[in-house]
Design a protein around this motif. Structure first.
Motif, PDB file in Angstrom:
ATOM      1  N   CYS A  26      30.981 -61.885  75.895  1.00 47.00           N
ATOM      2  CA  CYS A  26      30.120 -60.786  75.496  1.00 47.00           C
ATOM      3  C   CYS A  26      28.803 -61.240  75.342  1.00 47.00           C
ATOM      4  CB  CYS A  26      30.539 -60.318  74.174  1.00 47.00           C
ATOM      5  SG  CYS A  26      30.576 -61.585  72.787  1.00 47.00           S
ATOM      6  N   GLY A  27      27.858 -60.513  75.067  1.00 45.46           N
ATOM      7  CA  GLY A  27      26.427 -60.901  74.845  1.00 45.46           C
ATOM      8  C   GLY A  27      25.474 -59.822  74.392  1.00 45.46           C
ATOM      9  N   ALA A  28      24.219 -60.096  73.952  1.00 45.57           N
ATOM     10  CA  ALA A  28      23.357 -59.030  73.314  1.00 45.57           C
ATOM     11  C   ALA A  28      22.103 -59.379  73.409  1.00 45.57           C
ATOM     12  CB  ALA A  28      23.779 -58.753  72.081  1.00 45.57           C
ATOM     13  N   ILE A  29      21.208 -58.335  73.519  1.00 47.02           N
ATOM     14  CA  ILE A  29      19.703 -58.728  73.610  1.00 47.02           C
ATOM     15  C   ILE A  29      19.147 -57.762  72.202  1.00 47.02           C
ATOM     16  CG2 ILE A  29      19.313 -59.364  75.661  1.00 47.02           C
ATOM     17  CD1 ILE A  29      18.350 -56.241  76.575  1.00 47.02           C
ATOM     18  N   ARG A  30      18.486 -58.364  71.402  1.00 47.38           N
ATOM     19  CA  ARG A  30      17.827 -57.776  70.518  1.00 47.38           C
ATOM     20  C   ARG A  30      16.149 -57.878  70.728  1.00 47.38           C
ATOM     21  NH1 ARG A  30      18.431 -60.889  64.702  1.00 47.38           N
ATOM     22  NH2 ARG A  30      17.302 -63.123  65.459  1.00 47.38           N
ATOM     23  N   PRO A  31      15.530 -56.662  70.238  1.00 45.05           N
ATOM     24  CA  PRO A  31      13.989 -56.818  70.215  1.00 45.05           C
ATOM     25  C   PRO A  31      13.398 -57.801  69.356  1.00 45.05           C
ATOM     26  CG  PRO A  31      14.876 -54.326  70.072  1.00 45.05           C
ATOM     27  CD  PRO A  31      15.962 -55.328  70.049  1.00 45.05           C
TER      28      PRO A  31
ATOM     29  N   SER B 228       8.926 -58.841  74.037  1.00 44.12           N
ATOM     30  CA  SER B 228       9.909 -59.986  74.111  1.00 44.12           C
ATOM     31  C   SER B 228      11.086 -59.714  73.340  1.00 44.12           C
ATOM     32  CB  SER B 228       9.464 -61.158  73.117  1.00 44.12           C
ATOM     33  OG  SER B 228       8.124 -61.724  73.735  1.00 44.12           O
ATOM     34  N   ALA B 229      12.447 -59.843  73.863  1.00 39.90           N
ATOM     35  CA  ALA B 229      13.481 -59.736  73.452  1.00 39.90           C
ATOM     36  C   ALA B 229      14.246 -61.160  73.247  1.00 39.90           C
ATOM     37  CB  ALA B 229      14.543 -58.781  74.261  1.00 39.90           C
ATOM     38  N   GLU B 230      15.580 -61.149  72.597  1.00 37.55           N
ATOM     39  CA  GLU B 230      16.272 -62.359  72.543  1.00 37.55           C
ATOM     40  C   GLU B 230      17.671 -62.296  72.839  1.00 37.55           C
ATOM     41  OE1 GLU B 230      16.437 -65.870  68.889  1.00 37.55           O
ATOM     42  OE2 GLU B 230      16.756 -63.469  68.250  1.00 37.55           O
ATOM     43  N   LEU B 231      18.228 -63.082  73.453  1.00 42.17           N
ATOM     44  CA  LEU B 231      19.563 -63.263  73.988  1.00 42.17           C
ATOM     45  C   LEU B 231      20.285 -63.763  72.567  1.00 42.17           C
ATOM     46  CD1 LEU B 231      21.298 -62.807  76.829  1.00 42.17           C
ATOM     47  CD2 LEU B 231      21.124 -65.324  76.825  1.00 42.17           C
TER      48      LEU B 231
ATOM     49  N   SER C 180      39.343 -69.929  78.261  1.00 40.25           N
ATOM     50  CA  SER C 180      40.142 -69.656  79.254  1.00 40.25           C
ATOM     51  C   SER C 180      39.524 -68.908  80.662  1.00 40.25           C
ATOM     52  CB  SER C 180      41.400 -69.172  78.833  1.00 40.25           C
ATOM     53  OG  SER C 180      40.922 -67.692  78.440  1.00 40.25           O
ATOM     54  N   HIS C 181      38.424 -68.256  80.398  1.00 41.88           N
ATOM     55  CA  HIS C 181      37.579 -67.646  81.532  1.00 41.88           C
ATOM     56  C   HIS C 181      36.493 -68.252  82.020  1.00 41.88           C
ATOM     57  CE1 HIS C 181      40.904 -64.783  80.452  1.00 41.88           C
ATOM     58  NE2 HIS C 181      40.784 -64.113  81.655  1.00 41.88           N
ATOM     59  N   ARG C 182      35.976 -69.459  81.677  1.00 43.09           N
ATOM     60  CA  ARG C 182      34.681 -69.953  81.852  1.00 43.09           C
ATOM     61  C   ARG C 182      34.942 -70.487  83.379  1.00 43.09           C
ATOM     62  NH1 ARG C 182      33.896 -72.829  75.978  1.00 43.09           N
ATOM     63  NH2 ARG C 182      33.846 -70.775  74.920  1.00 43.09           N
ATOM     64  N   LYS C 183      33.940 -70.792  83.986  1.00 39.73           N
ATOM     65  CA  LYS C 183      33.594 -71.328  85.194  1.00 39.73           C
ATOM     66  C   LYS C 183      34.284 -70.359  86.276  1.00 39.73           C
ATOM     67  CE  LYS C 183      33.431 -76.073  83.907  1.00 39.73           C
ATOM     68  NZ  LYS C 183      33.896 -77.645  84.090  1.00 39.73           N
ATOM     69  N   ARG C 184      33.905 -69.148  85.854  1.00 41.67           N
ATOM     70  CA  ARG C 184      34.359 -68.049  87.072  1.00 41.67           C
ATOM     71  C   ARG C 184      33.346 -67.204  87.217  1.00 41.67           C
ATOM     72  NH1 ARG C 184      40.328 -65.780  84.922  1.00 41.67           N
ATOM     73  NH2 ARG C 184      41.282 -68.148  84.292  1.00 41.67           N
ATOM     74  N   GLY C 185      32.116 -67.317  86.888  1.00 42.71           N
ATOM     75  CA  GLY C 185      30.937 -66.574  86.893  1.00 42.71           C
ATOM     76  C   GLY C 185      30.786 -65.369  86.040  1.00 42.71           C
ATOM     77  N   ILE C 186      31.525 -65.650  84.960  1.00 47.11           N
ATOM     78  CA  ILE C 186      31.574 -64.271  84.049  1.00 47.11           C
ATOM     79  C   ILE C 186      30.380 -64.299  83.472  1.00 47.11           C
ATOM     80  CG2 ILE C 186      32.557 -63.223  82.069  1.00 47.11           C
ATOM     81  CD1 ILE C 186      35.268 -64.125  82.943  1.00 47.11           C
ATOM     82  N   ALA C 187      29.929 -65.603  82.787  1.00 53.03           N
ATOM     83  CA  ALA C 187      28.694 -65.756  81.982  1.00 53.03           C
ATOM     84  C   ALA C 187      27.406 -65.253  82.634  1.00 53.03           C
ATOM     85  CB  ALA C 187      28.633 -67.471  81.626  1.00 53.03           C
ATOM     86  N   ALA C 188      27.332 -65.669  84.131  1.00 52.99           N
ATOM     87  CA  ALA C 188      26.314 -65.289  84.886  1.00 52.99           C
ATOM     88  C   ALA C 188      26.154 -63.793  84.962  1.00 52.99           C
ATOM     89  CB  ALA C 188      26.228 -66.085  86.071  1.00 52.99           C
ATOM     90  N   ARG C 189      27.209 -63.332  85.236  1.00 52.55           N
ATOM     91  CA  ARG C 189      27.241 -61.619  85.401  1.00 52.55           C
ATOM     92  C   ARG C 189      26.741 -60.983  84.185  1.00 52.55           C
ATOM     93  NH1 ARG C 189      32.233 -58.365  88.100  1.00 52.55           N
ATOM     94  NH2 ARG C 189      31.515 -56.261  87.949  1.00 52.55           N
ATOM     95  N   ILE C 190      27.200 -61.549  82.936  1.00 53.09           N
ATOM     96  CA  ILE C 190      26.738 -60.847  81.583  1.00 53.09           C
ATOM     97  C   ILE C 190      25.385 -61.381  81.550  1.00 53.09           C
ATOM     98  CG2 ILE C 190      26.981 -61.018  79.305  1.00 53.09           C
ATOM     99  CD1 ILE C 190      29.970 -62.039  79.450  1.00 53.09           C
ATOM    100  N   PHE C 191      24.673 -62.508  81.854  1.00 56.00           N
ATOM    101  CA  PHE C 191      23.250 -62.699  81.706  1.00 56.00           C
ATOM    102  C   PHE C 191      22.588 -61.882  82.683  1.00 56.00           C
ATOM    103  CE2 PHE C 191      19.477 -64.699  83.158  1.00 56.00           C
ATOM    104  CZ  PHE C 191      18.735 -64.701  82.084  1.00 56.00           C
TER     105      PHE C 191
END
Length: 328
Positions: free
Chosen positions: A63-68, A73-76, A84-95
């Motif tokens: 998951c992830g979020a941005i708030r104003p 400017s916004a904040e991640l 169990s699901h790291r190093k599969r490109g998921i974080a980059a895709r969420i970002f």
């Protein structure tokens, strides 16, 4: 990645709550409770926050979020992927999804807070183009916090993160941030050029600009000159430094044809020595100056420190921007 999907979520979404609870448990293993900065789901302003969940089939895995923060400017926030699901490109895709959303909503600056006990997260954020900044807002007094900022585009290919600017007093904390940016430049540059072919390295980052290969070699040339200027200023009284024709240096054979590895290795060694020197200096040392005959001005080392922290990030942004435009 074909089985993964991203879904916008409401603050009350049970999958979102589950993931943020797991994030908090992970953080509690690293930090005291009062050094964990989450989001208050009972705050009426929570409806202004954009949340996204990554699913593997029907299983929520990130998951992830941005708030104003303000109009520009916004904040991640609440950025998390199951171990169990790291190093599969998921974080980059969420970002990338959240970054695109922030740009579409008119934000130019994206900030975030992480912590020194999360080196894997810090490496990820640097790889995405974030630069360290002085702690801000609720994080100001938290020694375990480290804050980052990414300029998501000035619209100027020559200055993708804008020109260097700093107003006010240069504090000890600001100097420490700039030193860490100089220290991290070799790694950020290596990540920016990772897996590029020779033909890609010979692509100009903008029309009429240097190739990526020339940019890498220029960074080595420029930062060698800078460290020498620092040493001259530390051992002489306002010495006059010798300018060099960087555009002509970039056209010499070693800059146009040589593989980039020698300059990557040179920068790694150079910045190791430079960082050692910078951390040894006292506040009064940073008030020492050198005279630049082209600008006809004396430059304080404190200001030069900021310029060269920016300079490395400036050229890394050239490379990242080109890769994004070309889909590399």
């Amino acid at each position: 990645m074909s089985d993964y999907r991203l879904v916008l979520a409401a603050p009350a979404n049970p999958d979102l709550r589950l993931l943020t609870e797991r994030l908090d448990r992970d953080l509690l293993e690293r930090y005291p409770a009062d050094e964990i900065f989450g989001l208050d789901f009972e705050d009426p302003s929570i409806d202004e926050v954009v949340f996204v969940i990554a699913y593997d089939g029907e299983q929520p895995v990130g998951c992830g979020a941005i708030r104003p923060l303000d109009d520009s400017s916004a904040e991640l926030k609440r950025f998390y992927v199951e171990s169990s699901h790291r190093k599969r490109g998921i974080a980059a895709r969420i970002f990338r999804f959240l970054e695109k959303t922030a740009v579409e909503r008119g934000y130019r600056i994206l900030r975030l807070e992480a912590g020194w006990e999360q080196p894997e997260a810090i490496r990820f954020y640097r790889k995405q183009g974030f630069c360290e900044i002085v702690r801000y807002g609720e994080y100001t007094g938290c020694e375990s916090s480290v804050c980052f900022e990414k300029d998501m585009g000035s619209g100027d290919a020559s200055y993708p993160i804008g020109p260097f600017k700093h107003e006010g007093i240069i504090t000890e904390e600001q100097r420490a941030v700039w030193i860490r940016e100089i220290e991290s430049l070799p790694l950020k540059l290596a990540m920016a050029v990772e897996d590029l072919s020779d033909s890609q390295l010979d692509t100009p980052y903008r029309e009429g600009g240097w190739t990526i290969r020339q940019v890498v070699h220029h960074l080595a040339d420029s930062h060698m000159n800078s460290m020498i200027r620092f040493k001259l200023a530390l051992t002489e009284e306002n010495p006059t430094v010798k300018p060099y024709a960087e555009d002509r240096w970039a056209m010499l054979e070693d800059s146009r044809q040589l593989p980039i590895l020698p300059s990557l290795l040179l920068l790694e060694s150079l910045h190791l020595r430079w960082t050692c020197l910078l951390r040894s200096l006292r506040a009064e040392d940073y008030e020492r100056t050198f005279y630049h005959p082209e600008s006809k001005q004396s430059n304080r080392l404190a200001h030069a420190l900021g310029v060269y922290a920016w300079h490395g990030n400036h050229h890394v942004a050239h490379i990242r921007s080109l890769r994004e435009r070309m889909g590399w």
